[in-house]
Each structure stands twice: as structure tokens, then as C-alpha cells.
Design a protein around this motif. Structure first.
Motif, PDB file in Angstrom:
ATOM      1  N   GLU A 273       7.817  31.149  82.670  1.00 21.32           N
ATOM      2  CA  GLU A 273       8.691  32.056  82.367  1.00 21.32           C
ATOM      3  C   GLU A 273       8.174  33.528  82.615  1.00 21.32           C
ATOM      4  O   GLU A 273       9.062  34.182  83.196  1.00 21.32           O
ATOM      5  CB  GLU A 273       8.311  32.183  80.874  1.00 21.32           C
ATOM      6  CG  GLU A 273       9.375  33.526  80.056  1.00 21.32           C
ATOM      7  CD  GLU A 273       9.358  33.330  78.708  1.00 21.32           C
ATOM      8  OE1 GLU A 273       8.905  32.400  78.011  1.00 21.32           O
ATOM      9  OE2 GLU A 273       9.922  34.236  78.163  1.00 21.32           O
ATOM     10  N   MET A 672      24.785  25.702  90.978  1.00 18.65           N
ATOM     11  CA  MET A 672      24.108  25.713  89.834  1.00 18.65           C
ATOM     12  C   MET A 672      22.946  26.679  89.568  1.00 18.65           C
ATOM     13  O   MET A 672      22.825  27.247  88.550  1.00 18.65           O
ATOM     14  CB  MET A 672      23.446  24.633  89.554  1.00 18.65           C
ATOM     15  CG  MET A 672      22.453  23.986  90.350  1.00 18.65           C
ATOM     16  SD  MET A 672      21.825  22.277  90.082  1.00 18.65           S
ATOM     17  CE  MET A 672      23.015  21.392  90.726  1.00 18.65           C
ATOM     18  N   ARG A 683      18.412  35.796  80.879  1.00 15.79           N
ATOM     19  CA  ARG A 683      18.873  35.012  79.496  1.00 15.79           C
ATOM     20  C   ARG A 683      18.242  33.644  79.625  1.00 15.79           C
ATOM     21  O   ARG A 683      17.903  32.750  78.768  1.00 15.79           O
ATOM     22  CB  ARG A 683      20.253  34.704  79.215  1.00 15.79           C
ATOM     23  CG  ARG A 683      21.002  36.021  79.054  1.00 15.79           C
ATOM     24  CD  ARG A 683      20.825  36.416  77.654  1.00 15.79           C
ATOM     25  NE  ARG A 683      21.010  35.432  76.546  1.00 15.79           N
ATOM     26  CZ  ARG A 683      22.131  35.181  76.088  1.00 15.79           C
ATOM     27  NH1 ARG A 683      23.276  35.801  76.714  1.00 15.79           N
ATOM     28  NH2 ARG A 683      22.041  33.980  75.351  1.00 15.79           N
ATOM     29  N   ASN A 684      17.666  33.306  81.029  1.00 14.31           N
ATOM     30  CA  ASN A 684      17.439  31.873  81.120  1.00 14.31           C
ATOM     31  C   ASN A 684      16.064  31.447  82.040  1.00 14.31           C
ATOM     32  O   ASN A 684      16.009  30.985  82.975  1.00 14.31           O
ATOM     33  CB  ASN A 684      18.301  31.154  81.865  1.00 14.31           C
ATOM     34  CG  ASN A 684      18.979  31.874  83.272  1.00 14.31           C
ATOM     35  OD1 ASN A 684      18.878  32.880  83.464  1.00 14.31           O
ATOM     36  ND2 ASN A 684      19.759  30.922  84.209  1.00 14.31           N
ATOM     37  N   PHE A 687      12.879  26.415  83.479  1.00 11.01           N
ATOM     38  CA  PHE A 687      13.620  25.362  84.234  1.00 11.01           C
ATOM     39  C   PHE A 687      14.400  24.433  83.476  1.00 11.01           C
ATOM     40  O   PHE A 687      15.197  23.624  83.704  1.00 11.01           O
ATOM     41  CB  PHE A 687      12.612  24.521  85.016  1.00 11.01           C
ATOM     42  CG  PHE A 687      12.180  25.017  86.378  1.00 11.01           C
ATOM     43  CD1 PHE A 687      12.717  26.431  86.852  1.00 11.01           C
ATOM     44  CD2 PHE A 687      10.922  24.652  87.106  1.00 11.01           C
ATOM     45  CE1 PHE A 687      12.149  26.790  87.859  1.00 11.01           C
ATOM     46  CE2 PHE A 687      10.757  25.112  88.131  1.00 11.01           C
ATOM     47  CZ  PHE A 687      11.072  26.300  88.753  1.00 11.01           C
ATOM     48  N   THR A 688      14.481  24.828  82.014  1.00 12.62           N
ATOM     49  CA  THR A 688      15.385  24.270  81.317  1.00 12.62           C
ATOM     50  C   THR A 688      16.658  24.765  81.448  1.00 12.62           C
ATOM     51  O   THR A 688      17.686  23.818  81.585  1.00 12.62           O
ATOM     52  CB  THR A 688      14.820  24.422  79.692  1.00 12.62           C
ATOM     53  OG1 THR A 688      13.743  23.886  79.292  1.00 12.62           O
ATOM     54  CG2 THR A 688      15.872  23.664  78.872  1.00 12.62           C
ATOM     55  N   ASP A 689      16.769  25.905  81.749  1.00 13.13           N
ATOM     56  CA  ASP A 689      17.913  26.745  81.929  1.00 13.13           C
ATOM     57  C   ASP A 689      18.410  27.362  83.219  1.00 13.13           C
ATOM     58  O   ASP A 689      19.525  27.449  83.509  1.00 13.13           O
ATOM     59  CB  ASP A 689      18.232  27.804  80.592  1.00 13.13           C
ATOM     60  CG  ASP A 689      18.545  27.012  79.257  1.00 13.13           C
ATOM     61  OD1 ASP A 689      19.222  26.075  79.316  1.00 13.13           O
ATOM     62  OD2 ASP A 689      17.709  27.547  78.291  1.00 13.13           O
ATOM     63  N   LEU A 691      18.718  25.855  86.454  1.00 19.19           N
ATOM     64  CA  LEU A 691      18.981  24.517  86.996  1.00 19.19           C
ATOM     65  C   LEU A 691      18.717  24.662  88.379  1.00 19.19           C
ATOM     66  O   LEU A 691      19.355  25.233  89.308  1.00 19.19           O
ATOM     67  CB  LEU A 691      20.196  24.243  86.680  1.00 19.19           C
ATOM     68  CG  LEU A 691      20.540  23.942  84.960  1.00 19.19           C
ATOM     69  CD1 LEU A 691      21.955  23.213  84.858  1.00 19.19           C
ATOM     70  CD2 LEU A 691      19.285  23.067  84.412  1.00 19.19           C
ATOM     71  N   LEU A 692      17.689  23.708  88.993  1.00 18.78           N
ATOM     72  CA  LEU A 692      17.704  23.340  90.211  1.00 18.78           C
ATOM     73  C   LEU A 692      18.260  22.045  90.509  1.00 18.78           C
ATOM     74  O   LEU A 692      18.100  20.986  89.819  1.00 18.78           O
ATOM     75  CB  LEU A 692      16.279  23.217  90.846  1.00 18.78           C
ATOM     76  CG  LEU A 692      15.487  24.618  90.530  1.00 18.78           C
ATOM     77  CD1 LEU A 692      13.935  24.575  90.407  1.00 18.78           C
ATOM     78  CD2 LEU A 692      15.672  25.636  91.669  1.00 18.78           C
ATOM     79  N   THR A 694      18.508  18.089  91.395  1.00 19.67           N
ATOM     80  CA  THR A 694      17.799  16.800  91.204  1.00 19.67           C
ATOM     81  C   THR A 694      18.196  15.955  92.311  1.00 19.67           C
ATOM     82  O   THR A 694      18.952  16.341  93.079  1.00 19.67           O
ATOM     83  CB  THR A 694      17.892  16.227  89.748  1.00 19.67           C
ATOM     84  OG1 THR A 694      19.221  15.681  89.766  1.00 19.67           O
ATOM     85  CG2 THR A 694      17.802  17.261  88.758  1.00 19.67           C
TER      86      THR A 694
ATOM     87  N   ARG B 181      24.242  19.870  85.887  1.00 20.82           N
ATOM     88  CA  ARG B 181      23.837  19.183  86.951  1.00 20.82           C
ATOM     89  C   ARG B 181      23.863  17.756  86.593  1.00 20.82           C
ATOM     90  O   ARG B 181      24.170  17.357  85.545  1.00 20.82           O
ATOM     91  CB  ARG B 181      22.398  19.624  87.527  1.00 20.82           C
ATOM     92  CG  ARG B 181      21.360  19.070  86.761  1.00 20.82           C
ATOM     93  CD  ARG B 181      19.972  19.895  87.200  1.00 20.82           C
ATOM     94  NE  ARG B 181      18.981  19.576  86.264  1.00 20.82           N
ATOM     95  CZ  ARG B 181      17.655  20.225  86.226  1.00 20.82           C
ATOM     96  NH1 ARG B 181      17.602  20.926  87.190  1.00 20.82           N
ATOM     97  NH2 ARG B 181      16.949  20.259  85.207  1.00 20.82           N
ATOM     98  N   HIS B 257      24.081  31.209  77.288  1.00 21.53           N
ATOM     99  CA  HIS B 257      23.872  31.398  78.694  1.00 21.53           C
ATOM    100  C   HIS B 257      24.040  29.981  79.299  1.00 21.53           C
ATOM    101  O   HIS B 257      23.939  30.054  80.245  1.00 21.53           O
ATOM    102  CB  HIS B 257      22.345  31.759  78.676  1.00 21.53           C
ATOM    103  CG  HIS B 257      21.437  30.693  78.072  1.00 21.53           C
ATOM    104  ND1 HIS B 257      20.978  31.052  76.802  1.00 21.53           N
ATOM    105  CD2 HIS B 257      20.499  29.658  78.558  1.00 21.53           C
ATOM    106  CE1 HIS B 257      20.191  30.175  76.649  1.00 21.53           C
ATOM    107  NE2 HIS B 257      19.829  29.290  77.631  1.00 21.53           N
TER     108      HIS B 257
END
Ligand SMILES: Cc1cc2nc3c(=O)[nH]c(=O)nc-3n(C[C@H](O)[C@H](O)[C@H](O)COP(=O)(O)OP(=O)(O)OC[C@H]3O[C@@H](n4cnc5c(N)ncnc54)[C@H](O)[C@@H]3O)c2cc1C
Lengths: 756, 281
Positions: A273, A672, A683-684, A687-689, A691-692, A694, B181, B257
Motif C-alpha cells: 500500500e 485492467m 481508491r485502490n 493488488f486486490t484492486d 489488477l495485474l 495473471t 480479469r 472503485h
């Protein structure tokens, strides 16, 4: 089969897929990243950050934190002994906020304590009174002057235009669009970390840090610490990725200050974070482009306006802006242009370097435009790009002549020749459809699209900057030792440098000495430049050593040194039969040479954006095949075909790694990856929000390397790090448009942009 | 911090009684995240991992599969669950990554009780029953009564979720989840649809579009009133679309978000109508 002597181990010279020396350690978890470092008697450091995007600091009270048991010191802006600010281009970013905080997450204070948990409690005990102000979050308000300056240096970081050719030129085809690029994060996996060890006399400090450019850090840190440069030593810690995010200072000064104040080693490391707040991001941008073309689709003129949101501090915004606007045309001929560009200051997070550096944004716009031209003239995306493809010798819109090898047409045709993936629906693996493991679609819900992207990217630094690189080579007893300050951030210079030494010197064993500031600068590991620049320096140093070795052998054996060559691990007489191994020839003797590699000089742009500002260029084409669920707006990138202009492949495995990785990163921006902002707040930050991609999102990559030796490059090889992530993004978006027949001008493309 | 590694359920139950702030840990894939973010700071942790009875799947009475609260998703993805409760296997497959599925559990999904919990819509659509035990009592609660709000349930501090009863339904069932995703993503909207051919009804439950999982009872009733839902029927596109619209109308999503309320509602209508068409293909 047991034969005795015939097996020879292939030597890891240039052109082979030599393995990373740290590869096995990384896979096994035994590689020491900076965050794994430890020192005797060490304390922990932590940073207090602003919760507000914009506020006046009324007061800071650290007394309760200081009184907490286990806390050794608390520092704020008042404790910065030297320059209160730092920055890569303009020194406008405070080490700690003094009067104002200008973005959410800006450092306000730091503590040193015996345990991370004590640090956390101490931070909670620092009381900061803020007068919250209305943040400037719309970059257009910075351009127009609608908002009061949020910084003494004003709200416009840089303004530059490009005026070229006939300003009134037009053609029968005019297409335009306004393109919006969201804020991408570099999202390296190895979080920011450093270990600062104060000298025993308290007059200097040794910093182990994960960074992209040791010497630039050194310069900025020593100024803030008010120490002479020789009192600050930097050693590269194990780095887990960078992508531009480690070019700016993050925790370096804080960590050194705490160590000097506490008189004990200090370790700092960010959480995921905190990392989102601790480093710069890719610039969000809004780009208007209007292309005028003739009836064949040949570009006549381009009008463009760029606005890059630099966030609260300058970082590299001025250079990102120049990269963006000077790449308006992309890899296409264009004689006439009117371009206006702004990089502005807002209360959003500071933005700076990220793989592609301004060109990513420009490329999304110009490639979207090329498809609009193609549609307008009834040509295919490939045809219209081939008609316009630039060649070596063409003038750019800056007036600079393209002197690099420019195989643009070849990139396109060789990409076009790559076989398409098998048709949709041939395999019945449901996980491979858009929606993936969510099982949202059947084959009948899916449509397929194809899209193109082609790009040009400058290599090395621009606008008169002499970003040279230094290396030293010592040859002794058949072993070469290399010394350089080149940051290894995962790109593979620690693999390449020994390959160079083996090829040039005929040695097998190559030692890489510690990567630190005990030698001249290597420049930054950025701008696709280290193979060219530090590679050139290592090559140069090794060649100087080889010259001395030949001279020595020549003298010993009475042979003209000019007749000597390296043949495998031997020195051989090209004319006669004389032969001696490098090991024997260097037995008991030491040859040491240091070499600085400088690239050709560049110059600044004039007020009309004219000038030879760039060093060299590389090109690449991408073709994306994408499956889309138009009703749900979900996407699966099936295949990326690419042909990349690389000059020469020095390590095939490394090269394909860069290509595949860059494509994944460009795919992320396409569909994404976005830091979602609201009123200046992130706001994000997780890595929950955030997004990378997969493994289920990663496409099949089919790559062709176009090897046309670049005469200006010391090894004939161009930088290959950035191009893979640039034009893949517009190619994917074009494929989505092609699949659903709808215009999309914003990235990342969100499901609702497709289906609502 | 004390960690009590219970081998027997009673040990764990006794520990809960004894320590007012004790937290249960099964896979730890939710709890450890909370601890790492300093959201909770338990001084006592009670590990359920070594309690064998929580890790068993059994069919006691025919027509009910009873799944231990600690059975990991990697097991739920396969047999016997895959054939008996395919929607649960599908939901399990969508959870996180292989690492998470190797250890995450239904007990943890229920313990956290997030509207985005992937297995909860399956429980809602199947009218699952939750077994809760204390040291000296036990009760069985319908999933509809169990979940009371965002991350809220009727579970008391001294209760352990031991098992979940899933009716084995003769018919078709499926779980679909929309995320941005293709794997390892928190659901933006999800739906589980069960077509009970024997009783000629269809049930649908929605995730991530309200403070709890939403069972669309009105849509279900409407569908039953306009269509014969026994085996062998087929559903027209019009009926399916109308069913989708009605299900979406029963959802109450928000903007955040991760997505917008508008998209979530739209996604529900698409998922519901697609699932329904598949159920009667
Ligand atoms: C990377 C990642 C990805 C994820 N992806 C998903 C996803 O796609 N879908 C999804 O639904 N979830 C996801 N999760 C969340 C999590 O994996 C699930 O909620 C999982 O079911 C939790 O199970 P667990 O056994 O790990 O629970 P734990 O973390 O051990 O426990 C979670 C909570 O439940 C309580 N608890 C556990 N067992 C019991 C019991 N028997 N009785 C009473 N209370 C109990 C605990 O005290 C705690 O409060 C993800 C988590 C991570 C870290």
C-alpha cells in the motif's frame, strides 16, 4: 554413451542464451533482495504520510511519539540539514512536507524505533494539524490558470510546441479523436527498501538501496544531507523490478537521515500500500489528435494537443512531455505538424518514469488515428501503415533526420506473416474464453477481433543530456573482473556484461564486482539504454584490456600485435601458427582499464520544437487477436504477434523475456491496470484492486526479432526493453474495436466501456 | 500471540470459551490479510487445520451432502462435489489462485461473510444449512438466516461452523462470476442458478450486488408462473431476457472503485439469462 573427451561446454558468449547468474537463487528464494538485508544493532524506520491531497500544515507535534518506549528519533522537515527539496529535473519536491502537503501520501515525518510495530504506533502518536484545502485535480484547470498556484513554481511544469512545415496543409481525409490514458503503476514486486549504515565517526553514511541510478541518488541525497559526495556511499541492494518507479528518490534521504540521527543502522521497507504512495506513476494524459491525409491514406499533416498530468511535483514530467509530443507522428512520415503540449502540476500523485516514458500515451493516440484513416480510405490497417512507414533518412517533425536503422515496413510485414491462432471455438477450454475461470460465457457469446499497433521509441536520454556509462575491466590469470555502477533491476545486465567480456577477451570466468558508487556513473537503468550504454562501456573497457594483452603477447613473442585475435579462449596469430591461451598469457599480470561510453550529442528543442533532440530509435509492430464478450464487456487476449527491431540479439532468452514481459505490461494498461483516483485520493492502493494480468490473461506471444545491425550502437544492438509494451496496448484496443464495432478512446478499457 | 493448534473440535471450542478475543483460523487466507493490515490484533489464535472431522465430506442421508467447514477449495473443485454439486465446484474453482484454493475453506468464506464470497450464492441458491457448535450445544441454521449483512452473521463468538449441508438437486446448476480479469479477482457481480427438474422450479442467488447475497424470489416465482420448469423444456431468448431483467431489478448494487452500479445490474441480467438458457439447453 561414454566417450571421453569430445564434450565441450558451449561458452556463454554474446549471442547465446546464457542464464542469469542470479536466476536459480531467485527461483529458489535464496536471492537477497534489499528487503532481506540486516545489520547488527539495526533499527527500523517508517514514514508518516499525508492523508489529504492538499492541505496546509498548521502544526506538527512529535512529543508523544518521541516519548514512546523503543522510539529513537522522529524527524520532520526541520531536521533536514541540507537542501530541503530534491528532484530529478527540478528540485521542487520536499524531503518532508513543510508548509503544505500537495498529494495524498506525501511524507510528513519519519521515525526510527526498535521494531516495525513500535514504528507504527509512533506514527499514530504524531499529531499533525491540517487545514484542508480544495485540491487541484483536473489538469485542464492547471493549463487554463483556473486554480491558484499550488506550488511556488506554478501549475504548468512545462509547455512546448512543435511547429513544422505548412500549417494549413490538409487533405480529403480528416480524422480526429480525443484519447484518454489512465494512470498505470509500475507494480514491481520487490517493494522499496533500503538499509543505511552510519559511519562510525557519524560523518558519513553507507546506503544499500534498490534503485535504478546510484549516482543520481547520491547527488540528490548528499545535497539533502549537506554532506560531501564522498561521505555518502551507495551500494545496490537486490532489486525486484523497477520499470521507472525507482528513478526518483523515495525512502533514500529519510533512511540516511534517521541513521545519522540515531547513530545506528536503519532499515526501511514499504508495504504494497505504501509503495503505491511512495513512487511516481505513469502519467495520465489526454491527447487530442487530428490527422489530415490524402485519398490514399498518406499523412499530410497532424494537429495534436497533449496534456500530461504530472501530479504534485516535477519528477521527469518535462522529459516525458517531450517524448510524448516528439512521437506524435509515430513511425510514419509526416512533413507538417502543429503540436501543443503541456505537463502540469495537480494535487494528484506525482507521475514520472515508466517503461515507454510518454511514448505509450502518444502511441495509443496515433495508432487509434491510423485505424481511423484506414477506415476512411477503405484500406486495411496494414496497408495504411505500410503506405506511411518511415525509413532511415526521413525527417521527423522536429526536423531531426532519422539516422537509426528504421525497418518499420519489415516490422509490419513480418508481423503480418506470423500465422494466426487457431480459430475461435476450436478448443473447448472454457477457461480460455473471456471471463476465464468465472465461466461467464459460452462460445456463442464471443466475437473475435484483430488489431494493429506500430511504434517508434527513442533510446537513451535526449535534449542535450550526456547520460554516459562507465566500466572497468581487470584481466588477471585468465579471469576478468568487471566493475560498473549499472543497476541490475531484472533486465539482465549481470548476464550480458560477462557475455561481452567472454566474447572480447576469450575468458570463461568473469567476476562482477559489487555494484556501487566506487566507480563513475553508469546512468540510469531506463530509456532502454543499458545494453547500449553500459554494454558499450564494458565492451570498451574489455577492448582496451585486450589491446594491452595483445601488445604484451606481441612483445613477449615478437609478433605484431595487430596480427593477434581472440579465438575461443586463445590468442591466435592470424598470419602464423602462434597460439597461446588467454589464461597463460595473463598469468601473473594484471591489465586494468576503465572506459566511459558517451552517445552522440543531442540538443534542446527550440521554441518551435525543432532540434536534434533524440539519440536513436527502435521500432516494433504488434498484431493482437482478441476475443470479446460484447454483452458483458469482458476480454481475452488470445495472441500477440510481434516483430521487433532489435539491431542484434545478444541473448535470445533475455530478449524474449523482455518481449513477453513488456507485452503483459502493455496488456495490463489496455484492459485492467489503473490507479483509480477520486478527488485526489487513490481508491485502490493494493493488488486486490489494482489488477495485474495473471497467467489466464496472458496471451500466446509469437515474436520475430528483426536483426539489422545498428552501426551507431557499440554492440550493434538496440535497446529492447521499452518497445514491447508500447504499441501492444493500441493493438489490443484496436482488436476490441474490431470485434465489437464501437469506438473506444480511453484506456484501460473497462467492461462498461464495451457493453454499456 | 498464543496459537492453539487444536486436534479435536472440543479443544478448539473450549479455547473459544476461555479467550474472549480468540480468533479461529482455518486457511488463514482472509484472517492473515486482516492481521497483516492491522485491522485485527488477536492475542489468541485457534487453529482448526488439524481437526480431521472438519475436513471430511459425507453423504449421511441421501440427497444431502455434508461438507466439513475446513475442506479446502482444491478438494471441492473435484469429485465427489463436482458431480453432486457442480455449482459449488465451479465457485470453488473461481476462488483466488491455486495457492489460495489449496487452503481456503467454506468455513472461512462463511466466517468472513462478504457479499463477494464466491461460495455464498451457491449456498443461497441451494438453501444450504449451516451447522454451528459450541462446547455444549449445537444448532443448524439456514444460510438465509445466517448472513445478516456485509461481513455480518448470526454466529456467536463461542460457535464454530463445523459443516454445511448441501441438498443434492436433480437438474442443472451453474455459477458465473464477473471480474475484470480472467482469474484471481474479486467478483464484481456473480450468480448461481439451480434448476430443480424434479420440483419444476428455478432458484437464483446473486453475489456482490447488495449487502447480503440476494435470492431473487420474485423472479423465480414469475418464471414458474409463465413456464413449465421440468426437465426437457427449453427457454426462449425472450423469456430468458425477461428473467434476467427481473433478477437485475431485484439486485441493489452500488458504485465503487471496482465497478459501477449500472454495470453490475447489467451484468446480472446477462448472467441470469445465460444461466437460465444453459439450464434448459
Ligand atoms: C489472494 C486472495 C484471493 C482471494 N480470492 C477470493 C475469491 O476469489 N473468492 C472468494 O470468495 N474469496 C477469496 N479470497 C478470500 C478467502 O480466500 C476466502 O474467503 C476463503 O474462503 C477463506 O477461507 P479460510 O479458510 O482461508 O479462512 P480464514 O482466513 O482462516 O478465516 C476467515 C474468517 O472466518 C473465520 N473462520 C474460519 N473458519 C471458521 C469456522 N470453522 N467457524 C467459524 N469461523 C471460522 C475466521 O475466524 C476468520 O474470521 C481471497 C483471498 C486472498 C488472500
Amino acid at each position: 554413451m561414454a566417450t571421453s573427451s569430445t564434450v565441450t561446454k558451449p561458452r556463454d558468449v554474446l549471442g547465446t542464451s546464457a542464464l542469469r547468474p542470479d536466476g536459480a537463487h531467485k527461483v529458489q528464494g535464496s536471492f537477497e533482495f534489499t528487503s532481506d538485508m540486516h545489520a547488527e544493532n539495526m533499527l527500523w524506520g517508517a514514514t508518516l504520510r499525508s492523508p489529504h491531497p492538499y492541505a496546509r500544515i498548521v502544526s506538527i507535534d512529535t512529543s508523544d511519539a518521541l516519548a514512546l518506549s523503543g522510539v529513537h528519533c522522529v524527524i520532520t522537515a526541520r531536521d533536514v540539514p541540507g537542501k530541503p527539496t530534491y528532484g530529478l529535473i527540478s528540485s521542487d519536491q520536499p524531503v518532508f512536507a513543510q508548509d503544505f502537503v500537495r498529494y495524498m501520501g506525501e511524507p510528513v515525518a519519519a521515525v526510527a524505533a526498535d521494531h516495525p510495530e513500535t514504528c507504527r504506533r509512533a506514527l499514530a502518536l504524531i499529531s499533525v494539524v491540517y487545514e484542508v484545502l480544495i485540491p487541484l485535480t483536473d489538469p485542464e484547470d492547471a493549463v487554463s490558470g483556473a486554480h491558484d498556484p499550488i506550488h511556488p513554481d506554478g501549475n504548468v511544469i512545462r509547455h512546448q510546441r512543435i511547429i513544422r512545415g505548412d500549417q494549413f496543409a490538409t487533405g480529403p481525409i480528416v480524422v480526429e479523436g480525443e484519447y484518454v490514458i489512465g494512470m498505470q503503476d509500475q507494480a514491481f514486486l520487490g517493494l522499496e527498501a533500503a538499509l543505511a549504515i552510519p559511519d562510525s565517526d557519524g560523518l558519513g553514511v553507507h546506503l544499500h538501496v534498490a534503485t535504478q541510478w546510484l549516482h543520481e541518488d547520491l547527488k540528490q541525497i548528499s545535497a539533502c544531507l549537506n554532506l560531501p559526495a564522498e561521505k555518502v556511499r551507495l551500494t545496490l541492494g537486490g532489486v525486484g523490478g523497477a520499470f521507472g518507479a525507482r528513478e526518483d528518490i523515495s525512502l533514500q534521504v529519510h533512511c540516511c537521515l534517521l541513521a545519522l540521527k540515531a547513530g545506528r543502522p536503519i532499515k526501511m521497507q514499504y508495504s504494497r500500500e505504501e509503495s503505491f504512495f511512495g513512487h511516481v506513476h505513469r502519467h495520465p494524459a489526454t491527447i487530442f489528435m487530428r490527422h489530415h491525409a490524402d485519398a490514399n491514406g498518406k499523412i499530410v499533416k497532424i494537429d495534436a494537443r497533449f496534456v500530461f498530468d504530472g501530479g504534485a511535483y516535477t519528477s521527469t514530467s518535462p522529459a516525458v512531455l517531450i517524448n510524448g509530443i516528439t512521437h506524435t507522428q509515430g513511425p510514419y512520415k509526416c512533413d507538417n505538424a502543429t503540436v501543443d503540449g503541456f505537463a502540469v502540476r495537480t494535487n494528484n500523485p506525482p507521475c514520472g518514469a515508466m517503461r515507454g516514458f510518454g511514448v505509450v500515451q502518444a502511441c495509443f493516440a496515433h495508432e487509434s488515428q491510423m485505424d481511423k484513416i484506414a477506415a476512411a480510405v477503405g484500406k486495411s490497417p496494414v496497408e495504411v501503415r505500410l503506405i506511411n512507414a518511415m525509413v532511415t533518412g526521413d525527417p521527423l517533425i522536429t526536423g531531426q533526420i532519422m539516422e537509426s536503422v528504421a525497418p518499420v515496413a519489415r516490422c509490419i510485414t513480418e508481423t503480418d506473416a506470423i500465422p494466426m491462432p487457431e480459430p475461435l471455438g476450436k478448443t473447448i477450454n472454457e477457461l480460455a474464453l473471456p471471463g476465464g475461470s468465472g465461466l461467464t460465457a459460452s462460445r456463442s457469446n464471443i466475437v473475435r477481433g484483430i488489431g494493429w499497433g506500430v511504434s517508434m521509441k527513442n533510446l537513451m536520454y535526449s535534449e542535450g543530456f550526456d547520460d554516459y556509462a562507465t566500466a572497468r575491466c581487470i584481466l588477471k590469470d585468465g579471469v576478468a573482473s568487471l566493475k560498473f555502477a549499472t543497476s541490475e533491476v531484472g533486465q539482465g545486465f549481470v548476464t550480458l556484461a560477462p557475455q561481452i567480456a567472454r566474447s572480447v577477451l576469450g575468458v570463461d570466468e568473469v567476476i562482477i564486482e559489487p555494484i556501487d558508487t566506487q566507480i563513475g556513473s553508469a546512468g540510469s537503468t531506463s530509456a532502454s539504454r543499458q545494453t547500449w550504454m553500459s554494454g558499450g562501456a564494458v565492451d570498451g573497457a574489455c577492448r582496451l584490456v585486450r589491446e594491452r594483452l595483445f601488445h604484451h603477447v606481441g612483445k613477449m613473442h615478437d609478433i605484431d600485435p595487430l596480427r593477434l585475435v581472440i579465438d575461443g579462449t586463445d590468442i591466435a596469430d592470424q598470419v602464423g601458427t602462434f597460439r597461446i591461451s588467454v589464461e597463460e598469457a595473463s598469468d601473473g599480470i594484471e591489465f586494468s582499464e576503465t572506459f566511459e561510453h558517451h552517445h552522440r550529442a543531442t540538443e534542446e528543442l527550440d521554441e518551435n520544437g525543432q532540434g536534434n533532440c533524440h539519440t536513436a530509435f527502435a521500432f516494433v509492430a504488434h498484431r493482437a487477436v482478441v476475443d470479446v464478450d460484447p454483452e458483458l464487456g469482458l476480454v481475452k487476449v488470445v495472441q500477440i504477434a510481434t516483430a521487433q527491431d532489435v539491431g542484434r540479439v545478444l541473448n535470445p532468452l533475455s530478449a524474449i523475456g523482455q518481449v513477453e514481459g513488456g507485452i503483459a505490461q502493455g496488456l495490463g494498461l489496455a484492459v485492467m491496470e489503473e490507479i483509480v483516483m477520486q478527488d485526489g485520493k487513490v481508491r485502490n492502493p493494493s493488488f486486490t484492486d489494482y489488477l495485474l494480468p495473471t497467467a489466464l490473461d496472458a496471451p500466446e506471444v509469437v515474436a520475430v526479432m528483426i536483426e539489422e545491425n545498428e552501426p551507431q550502437a557499440p554492440l550493434g544492438a538496440k535497446g529492447i526493453g521499452e518497445p514491447p509494451c508500447i504499441s501492444v496496448t493500441p493493438a489490443i484496443v484496436a482488436a476490441i474495436r474490431n470485434a465489437i464495432g464501437k469506438d473506444i478512446e480511453r484506456i484501460p478499457v473497462r467492461p462498461q466501456d464495451i457493453c454499456l | 500471540m498464543t496459537v492453539i493448534v487444536a486436534k479435536e473440535l472440543t479443544t478448539a471450542l473450549a479455547a473459544l470459551r476461555e479467550h474472549a478475543d480468540a480468533r479461529l483460523i482455518q486457511g488463514g487466507t482472509d484472517l492473515m490479510v486482516e492481521i497483516n493490515f492491522n485491522h485485527v490484533k488477536p492475542t489468541t489464535m485457534v487453529s482448526l487445520r488439524d481437526i480431521e472431522e472438519l475436513r471430511t465430506i459425507r453423504t449421511v442421508t441421501s440427497g444431502i451432502m455434508t461438507i466439513g467447514s475446513g475442506v479446502p477449495y482444491s478438494v471441492l473443485e473435484g469429485e465427489p462435489v463436482l458431480s453432486a454439486i457442480p455449482a459449488l465446484a465451479q465457485a470453488s474453482r473461481t476462488v483466488g489462485s491455486p495457492q489460495i484454493r489449496a487452503t481456503g475453506s467454506l468455513g472461512g468464506n462463511l466466517g468472513t461473510c462478504s457479499p463477494a464470497g464466491d461460495t455464498l450464492p451457491v449456498m443461497f441458491a441451494l438453501d444450504a444449512m449451516i451447522h454451528l457448535n459450541t462446547l455444549d450445544s449445537s444448532r443448524v441454521v439456514s444460510i438465509h438466516d445466517f448472513m445478516t449483512g456485509v461481513k455480518r452473521s448470526v454466529r456467536q463468538h463461542d460457535e464454530i461452523i463445523t459443516a454445511i449441508d448441501f441438498p443434492v438437486v436433480n437438474g442443472w446448476q451453474g455459477y458465473s462470476k464477473v471480474g475484470v480479469r480472467n482469474a484471481m479477482v474479486i467478483s464484481v457481480a456473480s450468480a448461481c442458478l439451480v434448476a430443480d427438474h424434479e420440483n419444476a422450479n428455478v432458484r437464483i442467488a446473486l453475489g456482490s450486488v447488495g449487502p447480503t447475497i440476494i435470492r431473487c424470489r420474485e423472479s423465480e416465482a414469475w418464471l414458474k408462473s409463465v413456464h413449465d420448469l421440468s426437465a426437457g423444456q427449453s427457454i426462449s431468448l425472450d423469456v430468458a431476457s425477461e428473467f434476467g431483467r427481473r433478477a437485475a431489478a431485484e439486485s441493489s448494487p452500488i458504485d465503487d472503485h471496482r465497478s459501477t452500479a449500472e454495470y453490475r445490474r447489467h451484468a446480472i441480467s446477462v448472467l441470469a439469462s445465460r444461466l437460465l438458457r444453459k439450464a434448459y439447453q
